[in-house]
Design a protein around this motif. Structure first.
Motif, PDB file in Angstrom:
ATOM      1  N   ASP A 162      56.917  47.794  63.767  1.00 28.85           N
ATOM      2  CA  ASP A 162      55.522  47.641  63.383  1.00 28.85           C
ATOM      3  C   ASP A 162      55.146  48.544  62.220  1.00 28.85           C
ATOM      4  O   ASP A 162      55.710  49.600  62.018  1.00 28.85           O
ATOM      5  N   ILE A 163      54.157  48.133  61.471  1.00 27.30           N
ATOM      6  CA  ILE A 163      53.604  48.955  60.405  1.00 27.30           C
ATOM      7  C   ILE A 163      52.277  49.513  60.901  1.00 27.30           C
ATOM      8  O   ILE A 163      51.286  48.792  61.012  1.00 27.30           O
ATOM      9  N   ALA A 164      52.260  50.773  61.234  1.00 29.92           N
ATOM     10  CA  ALA A 164      51.061  51.415  61.758  1.00 29.92           C
ATOM     11  C   ALA A 164      50.426  52.261  60.675  1.00 29.92           C
ATOM     12  O   ALA A 164      51.066  52.672  59.714  1.00 29.92           O
ATOM     13  N   ALA A 165      49.126  52.520  60.846  1.00 26.08           N
ATOM     14  CA  ALA A 165      48.444  53.424  59.932  1.00 26.08           C
ATOM     15  C   ALA A 165      49.049  54.808  60.068  1.00 26.08           C
ATOM     16  O   ALA A 165      49.297  55.289  61.174  1.00 26.08           O
ATOM     17  N   ASP A 166      49.331  55.446  58.919  1.00 22.18           N
ATOM     18  CA  ASP A 166      49.969  56.766  58.952  1.00 22.18           C
ATOM     19  C   ASP A 166      48.969  57.823  59.399  1.00 22.18           C
ATOM     20  O   ASP A 166      47.932  58.024  58.770  1.00 22.18           O
ATOM     21  N   MET A 167      49.297  58.516  60.483  1.00 26.84           N
ATOM     22  CA  MET A 167      48.476  59.613  60.985  1.00 26.84           C
ATOM     23  C   MET A 167      49.229  60.921  60.786  1.00 26.84           C
ATOM     24  O   MET A 167      50.449  60.971  60.987  1.00 26.84           O
ATOM     25  N   LEU A 213      47.118  64.208  67.461  1.00 22.51           N
ATOM     26  CA  LEU A 213      46.663  64.988  68.613  1.00 22.51           C
ATOM     27  C   LEU A 213      45.248  64.613  69.037  1.00 22.51           C
ATOM     28  O   LEU A 213      44.860  64.825  70.193  1.00 22.51           O
ATOM     29  N   ALA A 214      44.474  64.053  68.126  1.00 25.42           N
ATOM     30  CA  ALA A 214      43.111  63.633  68.458  1.00 25.42           C
ATOM     31  C   ALA A 214      43.082  62.264  69.129  1.00 25.42           C
ATOM     32  O   ALA A 214      42.037  61.846  69.641  1.00 25.42           O
ATOM     33  N   ALA A 215      44.215  61.568  69.139  1.00 24.01           N
ATOM     34  CA  ALA A 215      44.281  60.225  69.715  1.00 24.01           C
ATOM     35  C   ALA A 215      44.673  60.315  71.191  1.00 24.01           C
ATOM     36  O   ALA A 215      45.746  60.834  71.518  1.00 24.01           O
ATOM     37  N   PRO A 216      43.842  59.820  72.111  1.00 21.76           N
ATOM     38  CA  PRO A 216      44.179  59.883  73.549  1.00 21.76           C
ATOM     39  C   PRO A 216      45.517  59.227  73.887  1.00 21.76           C
ATOM     40  O   PRO A 216      46.210  59.663  74.804  1.00 21.76           O
ATOM     41  N   VAL A 217      45.901  58.195  73.139  1.00 19.55           N
ATOM     42  CA  VAL A 217      47.147  57.501  73.451  1.00 19.55           C
ATOM     43  C   VAL A 217      48.352  58.413  73.270  1.00 19.55           C
ATOM     44  O   VAL A 217      49.388  58.218  73.920  1.00 19.55           O
ATOM     45  N   PHE A 218      48.247  59.434  72.427  1.00 22.44           N
ATOM     46  CA  PHE A 218      49.355  60.393  72.259  1.00 22.44           C
ATOM     47  C   PHE A 218      49.709  61.050  73.586  1.00 22.44           C
ATOM     48  O   PHE A 218      50.889  61.202  73.929  1.00 22.44           O
ATOM     49  N   TYR A 219      48.706  61.428  74.343  1.00 26.14           N
ATOM     50  CA  TYR A 219      48.945  62.145  75.597  1.00 26.14           C
ATOM     51  C   TYR A 219      49.540  61.212  76.656  1.00 26.14           C
ATOM     52  O   TYR A 219      50.336  61.644  77.498  1.00 26.14           O
ATOM     53  N   THR A 225      57.317  56.341  68.525  1.00 23.36           N
ATOM     54  CA  THR A 225      56.375  57.279  67.905  1.00 23.36           C
ATOM     55  C   THR A 225      56.007  56.841  66.494  1.00 23.36           C
ATOM     56  O   THR A 225      54.837  56.856  66.107  1.00 23.36           O
ATOM     57  N   ALA A 226      57.026  56.446  65.720  1.00 26.54           N
ATOM     58  CA  ALA A 226      56.764  55.997  64.355  1.00 26.54           C
ATOM     59  C   ALA A 226      55.936  54.713  64.344  1.00 26.54           C
ATOM     60  O   ALA A 226      55.079  54.516  63.475  1.00 26.54           O
ATOM     61  N   GLY A 227      56.199  53.828  65.310  1.00 26.27           N
ATOM     62  CA  GLY A 227      55.453  52.583  65.375  1.00 26.27           C
ATOM     63  C   GLY A 227      53.991  52.794  65.721  1.00 26.27           C
ATOM     64  O   GLY A 227      53.127  52.042  65.271  1.00 26.27           O
ATOM     65  N   GLN A 228      53.702  53.830  66.493  1.00 25.76           N
ATOM     66  CA  GLN A 228      52.322  54.081  66.906  1.00 25.76           C
ATOM     67  C   GLN A 228      51.546  54.893  65.878  1.00 25.76           C
ATOM     68  O   GLN A 228      50.373  54.638  65.623  1.00 25.76           O
ATOM     69  N   PHE A 229      52.200  55.891  65.268  1.00 25.50           N
ATOM     70  CA  PHE A 229      51.481  56.830  64.400  1.00 25.50           C
ATOM     71  C   PHE A 229      51.922  56.773  62.931  1.00 25.50           C
ATOM     72  O   PHE A 229      51.484  57.590  62.134  1.00 25.50           O
ATOM     73  N   GLY A 230      52.763  55.814  62.588  1.00 23.71           N
ATOM     74  CA  GLY A 230      53.190  55.655  61.205  1.00 23.71           C
ATOM     75  C   GLY A 230      54.474  56.404  60.899  1.00 23.71           C
ATOM     76  O   GLY A 230      54.823  57.382  61.565  1.00 23.71           O
ATOM     77  N   ARG A 231      55.161  55.951  59.860  1.00 27.59           N
ATOM     78  CA  ARG A 231      56.459  56.533  59.517  1.00 27.59           C
ATOM     79  C   ARG A 231      56.349  57.737  58.591  1.00 27.59           C
ATOM     80  O   ARG A 231      57.231  58.590  58.573  1.00 27.59           O
ATOM     81  N   ASN A 237      55.457  64.487  63.684  1.00 27.03           N
ATOM     82  CA  ASN A 237      54.886  63.854  64.873  1.00 27.03           C
ATOM     83  C   ASN A 237      55.902  63.735  66.004  1.00 27.03           C
ATOM     84  O   ASN A 237      55.574  63.977  67.171  1.00 27.03           O
ATOM     85  N   TYR A 238      57.138  63.363  65.663  1.00 29.67           N
ATOM     86  CA  TYR A 238      58.152  63.231  66.711  1.00 29.67           C
ATOM     87  C   TYR A 238      58.531  64.605  67.260  1.00 29.67           C
ATOM     88  O   TYR A 238      58.827  64.743  68.448  1.00 29.67           O
ATOM     89  N   GLY A 239      58.511  65.625  66.404  1.00 30.54           N
ATOM     90  CA  GLY A 239      58.785  66.975  66.880  1.00 30.54           C
ATOM     91  C   GLY A 239      57.776  67.411  67.929  1.00 30.54           C
ATOM     92  O   GLY A 239      58.130  68.040  68.932  1.00 30.54           O
ATOM     93  N   ILE A 240      56.512  67.073  67.708  1.00 26.70           N
ATOM     94  CA  ILE A 240      55.477  67.401  68.689  1.00 26.70           C
ATOM     95  C   ILE A 240      55.657  66.561  69.953  1.00 26.70           C
ATOM     96  O   ILE A 240      55.541  67.064  71.077  1.00 26.70           O
ATOM     97  N   MET A 241      55.934  65.284  69.791  1.00 31.65           N
ATOM     98  CA  MET A 241      56.161  64.410  70.943  1.00 31.65           C
ATOM     99  C   MET A 241      57.334  64.906  71.784  1.00 31.65           C
ATOM    100  O   MET A 241      57.347  64.771  73.014  1.00 31.65           O
ATOM    101  N   PHE A 242      58.309  65.537  71.138  1.00 32.54           N
ATOM    102  CA  PHE A 242      59.527  65.989  71.813  1.00 32.54           C
ATOM    103  C   PHE A 242      59.232  67.109  72.818  1.00 32.54           C
ATOM    104  O   PHE A 242      60.088  67.443  73.636  1.00 32.54           O
TER     105      PHE A 242
END
Length: 423
Positions: A224-229, A235-241, A354-360, A366-371
């Motif tokens: 997917d092509i997601a908007a780059d965050m 961290l402000a997006a509830p879906v991240f948690y 992670t890239a698909g949800q928050f952009g590449r 972002n993936y480091g934080i998700m990790f």
């Protein structure tokens, strides 16, 4: 969208990306040596006992591996910022140098504290630098095969648990444990140093020749092509948690089994140590296989659909392991293989998820934080197993707890869908 087929330097990125992937896999294989600690622990304990005159066991050195395994997210995040500033080549290069240097320090170790510094701090932190960059950069290069490539890149790290231990054992037998550390450290510096020079940074907005990006973001597809965050927006997006806790639930059930696989096999099934060692190898192989398989599947049906299926399989696998407590080796093998596949699936899918949800664009950070979800699982998983066994003298209840984790993860996968529908 601009196609980055050629640049002023004449690089054809569509072709070059395959070399980048190959180099990344070789580098991950090297830094996966972090998980060879169990091979070094016994000989190193004996070596230090001879120096200090105090009897040490491998268990006394467990803190070394715990430190090394628990700090990677720090440098994955920091390395992500450096990757955006200077590119992945030099971040990976210095990660390899520091990783190998940590091994060399261990070769000179005269006490546990020096091992913690070398293996735990130097090699553990360096792993995060190199691993984060190789994974995120590879996934960026393959928006058309993000799941598969994320699986391959993480599998090259996972397969080191099968390849590296025999090499380390041979070096220990021929050179002694201290020189084995030094030799492996020097070899890792050399190999990562060479292959890091083959890495190039994926240009922002890269689209490979012959591939047309989706017109809009579909539900959780790997390409997917997601908007780059950036990380603040993420961290402000509830879906991240929701995603972070899902990763924890997926990883913790795997870490519970992996950390004590040999002991579980011996205690529940009555296997000999040699047979239990084979179980560990089988678990590692299916872990590697799961990363590639789930990556391929996620490219076809989407990441969240894949993860939902994996949670269902994990529930079944833990049930099978619980039932195998009556001494059924066949059921035990089936359960262990399924757990290996499930754990590997989460590791393989989450980079592209992670890239698909928050952009590449900002996926390195972002993936480091998700990790962090994985690191928490790595810390708590072994502790849960040990505590349950200490209190009950049996591993059976461990699988019931893991089933509950998997069921909670399954429920969160549907919560994630609700967020997607609300967007």
């Amino acid at each position: 969208m601009e196609k980055h087929k050629e640049t002023h330097s004449g690089i054809n990125y569509t072709k070059r990306r395959w070399l980048v992937l190959l180099a990344s896999c070789v580098i991950n294989l090297c830094i996966g040596a972090l998980y060879a600690w169990s091979v070094f622990a016994g000989p190193m304990a004996a070596y230090l006992s001879g120096i200090s005159g105090t009897e040490l066991t491998a268990a006394d050195l467990a803190i070394v591996f715990s430190v090394g395994n628990g700090l990677g997210f720090i440098t994955m995040i920091g390395g992500g910022f450096l990757n955006q500033k200077i590119g992945p080549k030099w971040v990976i290069f210095w990660g390899g140098v520091l990783f190998g240097l940590g091994y060399v320090i261990c070769g000179f170790a005269a006490d546990t504290a020096m091992l913690v510094v070398g293996y735990g701090l130097f090699s553990g932190l360096a792993m995060g630098l190199a691993y984060g960059c190789t994974i995120s950069n590879s996934v960026k290069f393959f928006p058309d095969k993000a799941g598969l490539v994320g699986g391959i890149a993480t599998a090259s790290y996972g397969i080191s648990t099968v390849i590296i231990p025999p090499i380390a054992n041979a070096l220990i037998d021929s050179l002694g444990v201290n020189r084995a550390f030094m030799t492996m450290g020097a070899a890792i510096i050399l190999v990562v140093g060479i292959f890091s020079q083959m890495i190039v940074k994926c240009p922002d907005g890269f689209v490979p020749d012959g591939w047309t990006p989706p017109a809009k973001k579909e539900e959780s597809g790997a390409g997917d092509i997601a908007a780059d965050m950036d990380w603040k927006e993420m961290l402000a997006a509830p879906v991240f948690y929701v995603m972070l806790v899902m990763l924890f639930f997926g990883a913790v059930l795997g870490m519970m089994a992996i950390s004590q696989a040999s002991n579980i096999a011996q205690s529940m099934i009555g296997m000999t140590p040699a047979a239990a060692a084979i179980v560990v190898s089988i678990l590692a192989l299916f872990n590697t296989f799961g990363r590639i398989l789930a990556g391929m599947v996620s490219d076809r049906i989407g990441c969240i659909q894949t993860l939902t299926g994996v949670f269902v399989i994990a529930i079944a696998a833990m049930g099978i392991l619980y039932i195998s407590g009556n001494g059924s080796a066949a059921l035990f093998y089936v359960g262990i293989c399924l757990i290996g596949v499930c754990f590997g699936s989460f590791m393989g899918v989450y980079p592209s998820f992670t890239a698909g949800q928050f952009g590449r664009k900002n996926s390195s950070v972002n993936y480091g934080i998700m990790f962090i979800g994985f690191n928490i699982a790595g810390l708590l998983g072994p502790m849960i197993v040990s505590r349950v066994f200490q209190q009950t003298g049996d591993y059976g209840n461990t699988f019931l707890i893991a089933m509950a984790f998997a069921a909670a993860g399954l429920a969160l996968s549907f919560v994630y869908r609700r967020f997607q529908k609300a967007e």
